[in-house]
Design an enzyme around this catalytic site. Structure first.
Site, PDB file in Angstrom:
ATOM      1  N   SER A  21     -12.583   4.291   5.297  1.00 57.89           N
ATOM      2  CA  SER A  21     -13.089   3.902   6.624  1.00 57.89           C
ATOM      3  C   SER A  21     -14.385   4.630   6.926  1.00 57.89           C
ATOM      4  CB  SER A  21     -12.051   4.222   7.705  1.00 57.89           C
ATOM      5  OG  SER A  21     -11.088   3.189   7.764  1.00 57.89           O
TER       6      SER A  21
ATOM      7  N   HIS B 279      -7.656  10.184   3.887  1.00 52.51           N
ATOM      8  CA  HIS B 279      -7.159   9.207   4.850  1.00 52.51           C
ATOM      9  C   HIS B 279      -7.423   9.684   6.279  1.00 52.51           C
ATOM     10  CE1 HIS B 279      -4.532   8.053   1.338  1.00 52.51           C
ATOM     11  NE2 HIS B 279      -4.991   6.876   1.722  1.00 52.51           N
ATOM     12  N   GLY B 280      -7.522   8.732   7.195  1.00 57.93           N
ATOM     13  CA  GLY B 280      -7.625   9.069   8.598  1.00 57.93           C
ATOM     14  C   GLY B 280      -9.053   9.120   9.112  1.00 57.93           C
TER      15      GLY B 280
ATOM     16  N   ASP C 230      -8.244   1.126   6.755  1.00 53.34           N
ATOM     17  CA  ASP C 230      -7.208   0.986   7.777  1.00 53.34           C
ATOM     18  C   ASP C 230      -7.672   1.613   9.095  1.00 53.34           C
ATOM     19  OD1 ASP C 230      -4.941   0.794   9.266  1.00 53.34           O
ATOM     20  OD2 ASP C 230      -3.718   2.128   8.066  1.00 53.34           O
TER      21      ASP C 230
ATOM     22  N   LYS D  30     -12.722  12.829   8.138  1.00 48.76           N
ATOM     23  CA  LYS D  30     -13.048  13.076   6.734  1.00 48.76           C
ATOM     24  C   LYS D  30     -14.216  14.048   6.656  1.00 48.76           C
ATOM     25  CE  LYS D  30     -12.287   8.120   5.991  1.00 48.76           C
ATOM     26  NZ  LYS D  30     -10.848   8.011   5.895  1.00 48.76           N
TER      27      LYS D  30
ATOM     28  N   ARG E 104      -7.942   0.517  13.385  1.00 49.98           N
ATOM     29  CA  ARG E 104      -7.237   1.187  14.487  1.00 49.98           C
ATOM     30  C   ARG E 104      -8.235   1.616  15.566  1.00 49.98           C
ATOM     31  NH1 ARG E 104      -2.607   4.861  11.502  1.00 49.98           N
ATOM     32  NH2 ARG E 104      -1.943   3.241  10.055  1.00 49.98           N
TER      33      ARG E 104
ATOM     34  N   ASP F 205       0.847  -1.196   0.000  1.00 42.72           N
ATOM     35  CA  ASP F 205       0.000   0.000   0.000  1.00 42.72           C
ATOM     36  C   ASP F 205       0.889   1.255   0.000  1.00 42.72           C
ATOM     37  OD1 ASP F 205      -2.408   1.448   0.238  1.00 42.72           O
ATOM     38  OD2 ASP F 205      -2.266   1.489   2.436  1.00 42.72           O
ATOM     39  N   HIS F 206       0.591   2.209  -0.868  1.00 45.55           N
ATOM     40  CA  HIS F 206       1.318   3.488  -0.917  1.00 45.55           C
ATOM     41  C   HIS F 206       2.842   3.341  -0.943  1.00 45.55           C
ATOM     42  CE1 HIS F 206      -2.170   6.068  -0.526  1.00 45.55           C
ATOM     43  NE2 HIS F 206      -2.630   5.257   0.398  1.00 45.55           N
TER      44      HIS F 206
HETATM   45  P1  13P Z   1      -8.658   5.021   5.854  1.00 44.54           P
HETATM   46  O1  13P Z   1      -7.754   5.964   6.559  1.00 44.54           O
HETATM   47  O2  13P Z   1      -9.964   5.652   5.522  1.00 44.54           O
HETATM   48  O3  13P Z   1      -8.849   3.737   6.562  1.00 44.54           O
HETATM   49  O4  13P Z   1      -7.967   4.680   4.424  1.00 44.54           O
HETATM   50  C1  13P Z   1      -6.976   3.693   4.343  1.00 44.54           C
HETATM   51  C2  13P Z   1      -6.284   3.687   3.036  1.00 44.54           C
HETATM   52  O5  13P Z   1      -6.665   4.330   2.071  1.00 44.54           O
HETATM   53  C3  13P Z   1      -5.086   2.847   2.940  1.00 44.54           C
HETATM   54  O6  13P Z   1      -4.442   2.982   1.714  1.00 44.54           O
HETATM   55  O1  G3H Z   2      -3.103   5.255   3.612  1.00 39.07           O
HETATM   56  C1  G3H Z   2      -2.377   4.976   4.561  1.00 39.07           C
HETATM   57  C2  G3H Z   2      -2.680   3.789   5.363  1.00 39.07           C
HETATM   58  O2  G3H Z   2      -3.710   4.056   6.266  1.00 39.07           O
HETATM   59  C3  G3H Z   2      -1.429   3.270   6.007  1.00 39.07           C
HETATM   60  O3  G3H Z   2      -1.083   4.020   7.128  1.00 39.07           O
HETATM   61  O4  G3H Z   2       1.304   4.511   6.595  1.00 39.07           O
HETATM   62  O5  G3H Z   2       0.430   4.765   8.929  1.00 39.07           O
HETATM   63  O6  G3H Z   2       0.734   2.490   7.920  1.00 39.07           O
HETATM   64  P1  G3H Z   2       0.444   3.949   7.674  1.00 39.07           P
HETATM   65 ZN    ZN Z   3      -4.605   4.990   0.923  1.00 40.57          ZN
END
Ligand code: 13P
Ligand code: G3H
Ligand code: ZN
Length: 316
Positions: free
Chosen positions: A213, A179-180, A255, A183, A259, A81-82
């Site tokens: 999320s 993210h987070g 994600d 939102k 959490r 991811d990312h």
């Molecule tokens: P959330 O922060 O909404 O859970 O998004 C997670 C995400 O996009 C991970 O790549």
């Molecule tokens: O988009 C990001 C994901 O929520 C991953 O978060 O880089 O803190 O592991 P993280």
């Molecule tokens: Zn993401």
């Protein structure tokens, strides 16, 4: 069974979305696999750069291999991811990942394409597929804060050229999520009109929705009642997932919600059991609660109940 991400997408396209869940430790892995088995869903396990360096990437990957043995009926893909170019190349070389995400969304259009093409060429040589991002989500990722003002929705007019020139296999679109846990402050919301236009440009092409999320309000209330400070936290309405899947969204990233479950369970556990210092009682509750959450989420994604059908499709 670890499978190709593209096969999962082929099965899901236009019907439902596959949940892509971030994991960081053993308890999350156990809860994730159990929740997907309980709801009979295919899924994507995704590891961020931060997750890979939290303990050690080899430990995390070994735990996923172990979960594959513990849950022999699971059908899932493993995804970075990312990633930046370096992390993508590392995962491609390791041979363990079904797919990688190259996130060069901060770069200019041509530069984004050039980076994605280098990654796609290396990945395809090893039968690994690539997700890229066009546009930019707001919020925090990998400790980079993107202010809402700097977040850019994906331009549908650029989508086709981006995919054709870069050679990537799926596209993360910025359609208003972030993210987070905070939102939609102010007037933002999901832009289904943009999604619809992107699908018109790229019919049949898998799209990805990050920042998905739901930030359940009962979870936030329980966290705050147990000493947390999460006033104003807000997420995506899960009732939007199926309509999004009809518009080509095949992967939905989650994600933060995981959490929140972790935070609620541990805050309540410490508040209610001040004498306990063993890590396992709360860990056990977390695994159960996270499994329940995943199973519930898969109902909203439409992936619940697809396990046998997807296995047959992949083995055909
Ligand atoms: P959330 O922060 O909404 O859970 O998004 C997670 C995400 O996009 C991970 O790549
Ligand atoms: O988009 C990001 C994901 O929520 C991953 O978060 O880089 O803190 O592991 P993280
Ligand atoms: Zn993401």
């Amino acid at each position: 069974m670890i499978v190709s991400t593209q096969k999962l997408f082929e099965h899901a396209y236009g019907k439902y979305a596959v949940g892509a869940y971030n994991i960081n430790n053993a308890e999350q892995i156990m809860g994730l696999f159990k929740g997907n088995m309980d709801s009979k869903a295919p899924f994507i396990v995704q590891l961020s750069k931060g997750a890979r360096s939290y303990t050690d990437k080899r430990l995390l990957e070994a735990m996923i291999r172990a979960a594959d043995e513990i849950f022999p009926d699971a059908v899932f893909a493993v995804h970075l991811d990312h990633g930046d170019e370096e992390a993508c190349m590392d995962c491609i070389e390791s041979g363990f990942y079904s797919s990688v995400m190259i996130d060069a969304s901060h770069a200019e259009f041509d530069e984004n394409i050039a980076i994605c093409k280098r990654v796609a060429d290396a990945a395809h040589a090893k039968n690994i597929s690539v997700e890229a991002e066009l546009g930019q989500l707001g919020g925090v990722e990998e400790h980079i804060q993107v202010d809402e003002a700097d977040a850019k929705l994906t331009d549908p007019a650029q989508a086709k050229e981006f995919v054709e020139r870069s050679g990537v296999d799926s596209l993360a679109c910025a359609i208003g999520t972030s993210h987070g846990a905070f939102k939609f402050s102010g007037t933002q919301g999901l832009h289904f009109d943009v999604l619809e236009d992107i699908q018109k440009e790229l019919p049949g092409f898998p799209l990805v929705m990050h920042g998905s999320s739901s930030v359940p309000q009962d979870e936030v209330e329980r966290i705050n009642a147990a000493g947390g400070k999460m006033g104003g936290a807000k997420g995506v309405d899960a009732a939007q997932f199926i309509p999004a899947s009809k518009l080509g969204v095949t992967k939905i990233n989650i994600d933060t919600d995981g959490r929140l479950v972790w935070c609620r369970v541990h805050r309540e556990s410490f508040r209610d059991n001040p004498e306990i210092f063993d890590l396992r009682p709360a860990g056990k509750i977390f695994m159960e609660e996270y499994a329940k959450y995943i199973a519930h989420k898969n109902e909203a994604l439409g992936s619940a109940g697809q396990l046998d059908s997807v296995r047959e499709f992949i083995n055909a």
